[in-house]
Design an enzyme around this catalytic site. Structure first.
Site, short mmCIF file in Angstrom:
data_model
loop_
_atom_site.label_atom_id
_atom_site.label_comp_id
_atom_site.label_asym_id
_atom_site.label_seq_id
_atom_site.Cartn_x
_atom_site.Cartn_y
_atom_site.Cartn_z
N GLY A 11 0.79 -1.23 0.00
CA GLY A 11 0.00 0.00 0.00
C GLY A 11 0.82 1.28 0.00
O GLY A 11 0.35 2.30 0.51
N SER A 12 2.00 1.25 -0.61
CA SER A 12 2.78 2.50 -0.62
C SER A 12 2.15 3.53 -1.57
O SER A 12 2.22 4.73 -1.31
CB SER A 12 4.24 2.24 -0.98
OG SER A 12 4.40 1.91 -2.34
N ARG A 57 -14.68 -15.96 -5.97
CA ARG A 57 -14.57 -14.74 -6.76
C ARG A 57 -15.93 -14.11 -7.09
O ARG A 57 -16.10 -12.89 -7.01
CB ARG A 57 -13.82 -15.05 -8.06
CG ARG A 57 -13.76 -13.88 -9.00
CD ARG A 57 -13.09 -14.22 -10.29
NE ARG A 57 -13.39 -13.16 -11.27
CZ ARG A 57 -12.83 -13.05 -12.44
NH1 ARG A 57 -11.92 -13.92 -12.82
NH2 ARG A 57 -13.16 -12.09 -13.27
N ILE A 84 -8.05 -9.88 -10.87
CA ILE A 84 -8.58 -9.37 -12.14
C ILE A 84 -10.08 -9.19 -11.99
O ILE A 84 -10.77 -10.11 -11.55
CB ILE A 84 -8.24 -10.35 -13.28
CG1 ILE A 84 -6.72 -10.41 -13.45
CG2 ILE A 84 -8.91 -9.93 -14.57
CD1 ILE A 84 -6.23 -11.52 -14.36
N ASN A 99 -5.99 2.12 -13.03
CA ASN A 99 -5.04 1.17 -12.46
C ASN A 99 -3.63 1.73 -12.64
O ASN A 99 -3.34 2.39 -13.66
CB ASN A 99 -5.14 -0.17 -13.20
CG ASN A 99 -4.15 -1.21 -12.69
OD1 ASN A 99 -3.99 -1.41 -11.49
ND2 ASN A 99 -3.48 -1.88 -13.62
N HIS A 101 0.18 0.43 -13.22
CA HIS A 101 0.87 -0.79 -13.63
C HIS A 101 2.36 -0.47 -13.81
O HIS A 101 2.71 0.52 -14.46
CB HIS A 101 0.28 -1.31 -14.94
CG HIS A 101 0.96 -2.55 -15.42
ND1 HIS A 101 0.72 -3.78 -14.85
CD2 HIS A 101 1.89 -2.75 -16.37
CE1 HIS A 101 1.48 -4.69 -15.44
NE2 HIS A 101 2.19 -4.09 -16.38
N LEU A 136 -6.84 -7.29 -19.41
CA LEU A 136 -5.82 -7.04 -18.39
C LEU A 136 -4.78 -6.03 -18.86
O LEU A 136 -4.11 -6.25 -19.88
CB LEU A 136 -5.13 -8.37 -18.01
CG LEU A 136 -4.03 -8.24 -16.97
CD1 LEU A 136 -4.61 -7.86 -15.62
CD2 LEU A 136 -3.23 -9.52 -16.87
C1 GRF Z 1 3.09 -1.21 -7.64
O1 GRF Z 1 4.31 -1.47 -8.29
C2 GRF Z 1 1.99 -1.09 -8.65
O2 GRF Z 1 2.39 -0.51 -9.85
C3 GRF Z 1 1.62 -2.53 -8.90
O3 GRF Z 1 1.72 -3.14 -7.62
C4 GRF Z 1 2.65 -2.43 -6.83
C5 GRF Z 1 1.93 -2.02 -5.58
O4 GRF Z 1 2.80 -1.45 -4.62
N1 GRF Z 1 0.32 -2.63 -9.52
P1 GRF Z 1 2.18 -0.78 -3.32
O5 GRF Z 1 1.30 -1.83 -2.65
O6 GRF Z 1 1.41 0.43 -3.74
O7 GRF Z 1 3.36 -0.44 -2.45
#
Ligand code: GRF
Length: 203
Positions: A11-12, A57, A84, A99, A101, A136
């Site tokens: 969750g950073s 799910r 997903i 999202n 990515h 995706l």
């Molecule tokens: C990040 O690299 C994001 O791009 C990917 O998953 C990771 C999540 O990191 N989808 P965090 O949990 O937000 O630290």
């Protein structure tokens, strides 16, 4: 602007969004992982949160759909959400889900993006914020950030360097959406009123 964030782990990116909150408010955090550090972070900040058990799910998605409907947020951010979403759910909240990515999409959808960059000897790596559609990591890209691959980088080093840029990318994009500077229809994305032909670059 009212925002819900879906996470699965650390969750950073969520932390960055919580710390920023210019023009938007994180209303709710949802996770498929009861032990996600990001859920504790939400609790610490007094943000309402929900754990959804994804072992079934269909049931989890039903509950997610009902929850999102009830929250009636303006934007749903997938920030490290490792499940997903079905086409049905994506269509129900069409145009409202983004999202982040960790690759320069359309390169490397899916997992292990840092290693793929190294395997292909790419000089550049990066991250993308995109609209979520039923495929995706393939919805229209809104914005990207890049980092240079350096001699001696391994996948962890790349991930550690990229995540800092991700935080800036995601908070900037959500801020721009909140201000109405970044908008989209089914057919186009507009930045400050101009139709975008490529993703916005955030450095
Ligand atoms: C990040 O690299 C994001 O791009 C990917 O998953 C990771 C999540 O990191 N989808 P965090 O949990 O937000 O630290």
């Amino acid at each position: 602007m009212r925002v819900a964030v879906l996470i699965s782990g650390r969750g950073s990116n969520l932390a960055a969004l919580i710390n920023h909150q210019h023009g938007y408010a994180i209303e709710h955090v949802i996770s498929n992982n009861p032990y996600a550090a990001g859920l504790q972070l939400a609790r610490d900040h007094g943000i309402t949160n929900t754990y959804l058990n994804w072992s079934n799910r269909e049931r989890a998605e039903h509950m997610l759909g009902e929850l999102l409907q009830q929250l009636a947020v303006d934007l749903v951010v997938l920030a490290g959400f490792m499940r997903i979403l079905s086409a049905e759910l994506v269509h129900r909240f069409a145009g409202k889900i983004i999202n982040i990515h960790p690759s320069l999409l359309p390169k490397y959808p899916g997992l292990n993006t840092h290693q793929k960059v190294l395997d292909h000897q790419d000089p550049w790596h990066g991250a993308t914020v995109h609209l979520v559609d039923e495929h995706l990591d393939q919805g229209p890209s809104l914005a990207q950030t890049t980092i240079a691959v350096q001699a001696g980088d391994d996948a962890n080093a790349l991930a550690d360097r990229l995540i800092l840029q991700e935080h800036k990318l995601l908070t900037t994009v959500v801020g721009l959406i909140a201000q109405g500077d970044l908008i989209w229809t089914d057919d186009e994305v507009r930045y400050h009123g101009q139709t975008m032909t490529q993703p916005l670059m955030i450095e």
